[in-house]
Design a protein around this motif. Sequence first.
Motif, PDB file in Angstrom:
ATOM      1  N   THR A   1       0.837  -1.200   0.000  1.00 11.39           N
ATOM      2  CA  THR A   1       0.000   0.000   0.000  1.00 11.39           C
ATOM      3  C   THR A   1       0.873   1.252   0.000  1.00 11.39           C
ATOM      4  OG1 THR A   1      -0.125  -0.038   2.431  1.00 11.39           O
ATOM      5  CG2 THR A   1      -1.895  -1.131   1.213  1.00 11.39           C
TER       6      THR A   1
ATOM      7  N   TRP B   1      -5.579   7.910   3.726  1.00  7.26           N
ATOM      8  CA  TRP B   1      -5.942   6.689   3.010  1.00  7.26           C
ATOM      9  C   TRP B   1      -4.710   5.859   2.687  1.00  7.26           C
ATOM     10  CZ3 TRP B   1     -10.843   4.980   2.054  1.00  7.26           C
ATOM     11  CH2 TRP B   1     -11.884   5.880   2.259  1.00  7.26           C
TER      12      TRP B   1
ATOM     13  N   LEU C   1      -3.839   3.075  -0.020  1.00  9.84           N
ATOM     14  CA  LEU C   1      -4.342   2.511  -1.263  1.00  9.84           C
ATOM     15  C   LEU C   1      -3.323   1.531  -1.817  1.00  9.84           C
ATOM     16  CD1 LEU C   1      -5.595   5.834  -2.908  1.00  9.84           C
ATOM     17  CD2 LEU C   1      -6.925   4.236  -1.510  1.00  9.84           C
TER      18      LEU C   1
ATOM     19  N   ALA D   1      -8.493  -0.441  -0.238  1.00 10.69           N
ATOM     20  CA  ALA D   1      -8.543   0.935   0.255  1.00 10.69           C
ATOM     21  C   ALA D   1      -8.832   0.898   1.744  1.00 10.69           C
ATOM     22  CB  ALA D   1      -9.621   1.744  -0.470  1.00 10.69           C
TER      23      ALA D   1
END
Length: 252
Positions: A105, A111, A113, A147
Motif C-alpha cells: 500500500t 488513506w 491505497l 482501500a
Amino acid sequence: MKRTFIFALLLAWGTGSAVSAAPSADSRPPEESEAVPPVAEVLPSAASRPGWMQRFRLSLGTRILYISLLDDRKGQPFHDSFVGSIYKLDAEQNALPIHPYLQLTTRLNKWDLGGGISYSYLKTSTRDNGSGDGAVKSDAVLGYLLAAYSAAFSLTPFVEAGIGYAFTSFDAFSDWSENGKREFDLDDSFVYYVGGGCAYAFTPNWSVNAYVRYMQYDVDGKYIYRGDSRAPQAFTFPMEQVAFGLGVTYAF
C-alpha cells in the motif's frame, strides 16, 4: 535490526562525547565547549530511509475463516439434485489460520491505497442420505485492490475487491469410486469477490482485524461411470459463499 542500528549510533555518540570531553592542551574550558547535539539529531529521520520505504508499505498476514455456502441444497436424491443422489453441500470448517495474504500500500492523506494477493482453501463435502461420495477441494489464488482509512483509536476500516482462480479436485470415497469405476471430473473456475472489515493496530507493526467476504464461483464437472456405455453426465456445484473471520497482520 532497528534496535541494533540505534544501539550502534548511541554507542558511537557516547564514544565521541567521551573523547571530546578528555583534556588537551588546546581544548577550551568545559563551559565554553560546544553543546552536544541531542539524540534526536543523531538518529536517522524518516526522510533518510530508502525512497521506496517512504512511498510504500508491505504487509503480511493470515486469517481464520468460517465459510457458509449460500446455495447448499438442491432437490432430493435422484430428483432435481446436484447430481445423482447428491442434493446437499457442506462446507467443512477449519480453525487454523490457513488463509494468508500479502499487501502493498501507499499513503495518500489518511488513506492507504494498494493491492494484494491471497490464498483461500475450502473443502466441501457432498451429501446424500448417507455419507455422500466424497469432497470438493478448492485452492483459490486471489488478486485484489484495497482501500483503508486511518480512523481514530488506531482503527482502520478497509474494503477490497478482487478476482482469482480456483483449482479444484474431487477427493472420492474409495467405496463409491470402486477403483476408478466412478469419477467426478471437475473444472477449475474463475473467482469474484468483495470483502471488508476493520483493523486495530496494537503496535506500530502489528494489527488484528475482523473480516467479512462475499465470494462467487461455480464448479462445473462431469460424472463418469465406466461400468457401462452411458455418456458422462454434466453438473454444477455452486460455491457462492459468505465468510467471516479474524486475522493478524505484520507491516514492515
